[in-house]
Design an enzyme around this catalytic site. Structure first.
Site, PDB file in Angstrom:
ATOM      1  N   GLY A  89      30.433  29.412  -4.294  1.00  0.00           N
ATOM      2  CA  GLY A  89      29.687  30.421  -5.029  1.00  0.00           C
ATOM      3  C   GLY A  89      29.922  31.806  -4.461  1.00  0.00           C
ATOM      4  O   GLY A  89      31.002  32.101  -3.968  1.00  0.00           O
ATOM      5  N   LEU A  90      28.901  32.632  -4.533  1.00  0.00           N
ATOM      6  CA  LEU A  90      28.963  34.010  -4.052  1.00  0.00           C
ATOM      7  C   LEU A  90      30.123  34.769  -4.670  1.00  0.00           C
ATOM      8  O   LEU A  90      30.864  35.462  -3.994  1.00  0.00           O
ATOM      9  CB  LEU A  90      29.073  34.054  -2.525  1.00  0.00           C
ATOM     10  CG  LEU A  90      27.806  33.697  -1.764  1.00  0.00           C
ATOM     11  CD1 LEU A  90      28.073  33.758  -0.278  1.00  0.00           C
ATOM     12  CD2 LEU A  90      26.675  34.620  -2.134  1.00  0.00           C
ATOM     13  N   CYS A  91      30.322  34.565  -5.974  1.00  0.00           N
ATOM     14  CA  CYS A  91      31.358  35.356  -6.607  1.00  0.00           C
ATOM     15  C   CYS A  91      30.839  35.859  -7.954  1.00  0.00           C
ATOM     16  O   CYS A  91      31.481  35.707  -8.982  1.00  0.00           O
ATOM     17  CB  CYS A  91      32.665  34.588  -6.752  1.00  0.00           C
ATOM     18  SG  CYS A  91      32.472  32.923  -7.335  1.00  0.00           S
ATOM     19  N   GLY A  92      29.663  36.420  -7.934  1.00  0.00           N
ATOM     20  CA  GLY A  92      29.114  37.064  -9.126  1.00  0.00           C
ATOM     21  C   GLY A  92      28.887  36.071 -10.238  1.00  0.00           C
ATOM     22  O   GLY A  92      28.536  34.913 -10.022  1.00  0.00           O
TER      23      GLY A  92
END
Lengths: 296, 134
Positions: A89-92
């Site tokens: 994750g952590l990709c908008g």
């Protein structure tokens, strides 16, 4: 009102977060460049493949014995959705926008009374879709252990899809992935894999003009097409995976960039609050001292 | 001066060569064939073997491919290779690895036609292996 010590702690924790997001942004930028390079390196093959297939399917046009991979099974009842997302994750909004597109499509198909099966490549898409379509999910392929995204990975997935197709498990396969437009823009797209839709349909690739000459085929066009179509499937998946990898890094880079900026703003605001309350405290102490001195 | 042949040589992972050459010999499924400029349009699948490229300087470059596809048309020759290894990087170990893989394929084949196909590929590889060690 938070005490000075609390404020100091908060500022330092936001600073640490900023350091992490900054580092992640830089890592994503480095990975993005590599992913972009390999996506570009794969492009000539996919283009040539399209061209050759367009020429071949022109030759096959109107023949009833064409491969089912090209013309389909004649039904459009069971749909397989292959959803390619990232494993992390952590990709908008990258993962969720692809998953949302797949979900909309699945809902539309279900309301038409069609059957839907889902194959997930990448964990994050599966996490989102599991809640609603858990019972339709065939498998989740994770690419975490894959260090270098090479053609072998794609052809393994392609083989799996082909085996399902040969069993008659589905009629139409659609692939969902994030197309890489630029660092700041990644668009979720869907493309139909089976039956193959060739680019000739948009008119620009109507086959190479041979000036009246006809191709000689070795072996005949049917055998070649049967050999080429499964390979085309692998190529399409490979292209999608590479685009996806580049998009993921691009999305992460811009997400982390704005996270770093937000953290910076937050630090500025907290620092102002911190300084104000420090000054207020000094002023208050001074007033106390002065009024104490006056009272004497 | 001889005519030049426009030659595109690509694998899924990268473009190996793109440019003008004198001639190219490719291992077609139904036999090796040479392509010079002005060759008649042909489409052929390829079996494992050596692609022999004669460059403008007259030097030969040989690249091993593990099957693929070739198209000749008015604009030149396109080779879509599955996996490529330059001759100088090729070694017996790699070939042996591929042979082992293929043996498994033959054993795993579900129906007669796919087994036959795998067997043919295996036979070609064994030939190449034999030529390589001699």
């Amino acid at each position: 009102m938070a005490s000075l010590k609390d404020l100091r702690n908060r500022i330092s924790s936001v600073k640490n977060t900023q350091k992490i997001t900054k580092a992640m942004q830089m890592v994503a930028a480095a990975k993005l460049r590599r992913a972009q390079e390999s996506a570009e390196a794969a492009r000539p093959y996919a283009e040539r493949m399209d061209q050759v297939l367009a020429n071949l399917s022109n030759a096959m046009r109107g023949r009833a014995d064409a491969a089912p991979l090209l013309i389909g099974t004649g039904k459009r009842e069971v749909h397989l959705l292959i959803v390619a997302t990232a494993d992390r994750g952590l990709c908008g909004g990258f993962n969720s926008s692809i998953a949302r597109m797949a979900r909309d499509r699945a809902n539309a198909l279900l309301s038409q009374g069609k059957q839907v099966k889902i194959l997930c490549v990448g964990k994050k898409g599966a996490d989102v879709l599991k809640r609603q379509f858990g019972h339709l999910m065939l498998e989740v392929i994770e690419l975490k252990e894959v260090k270098v995204l090479n053609f072998e990975v794609a052809s393994r997935i392609a083989r799996q899809v082909l085996a399902l197709f040969e069993e008659g498990a589905f009629d139409v396969a659609t692939l969902f992935y994030g197309a890489f437009e630029s660092i700041i823009s990644q668009v979720p797209v869907q493309s139909q894999l089976i039956p193959a839709i060739l680019t000739e349909q948009d008119g620009k690739n109507a086959g190479t003009d041979l000036g009246g000459a006809a191709y000689e085929y070795e072996p005949d066009e049917k055998d070649i097409l049967e050999d080429l179509l499964p390979r085309n499937l692998a190529v399409q998946i490979f292209k999608a995976l590479l685009e996806n990898a580049a998009s993921e890094q691009g999305a992460r880079m811009s997400a982390m960039d704005s996270a770093t900026r937000n953290a910076g703003e937050m630090i500025d605001k907290l620092t102002i609050v911190y300084n104000r309350s420090r000054q207020a405290m000094i002023t208050r102490e001074l007033i106390e001292i002065i009024s104490g001195a006056e009272a004497v | 001066m001889a005519d030049r042949l426009q030659f595109e040589f690509v694998s899924p992972e990268h473009q190996i060569m793109s440019g003008q050459v004198l001639s190219v010999t490719v291992p077609g499924t139904e036999g090796m064939f040479g392509v010079l400029a002005g060759h008649a349009p042909v489409m052929s699948s390829l079996r494992p073997g050596m692609v022999d490229i004669e460059q403008e300087s007259g030097e030969h470059v040989r690249v091993f491919i593990r099957g693929g596809f070739a198209e000749v048309n008015a604009s030149g020759l396109i080779v879509l290779a599955e996996e490529t290894i330059r001759e100088e990087d090729l070694n017996a170990g790699m070939l042996d690895q591929q042979i082992t893989d293929l043996r498994e394929d033959v054993a795993d084949a579900k129906d007669e036609t796919s087994r036959q196909k795998a067997q043919e590929t295996l036979d070609h590889l064994l030939e190449i292996r034999a030529a390589f060690s001699s």
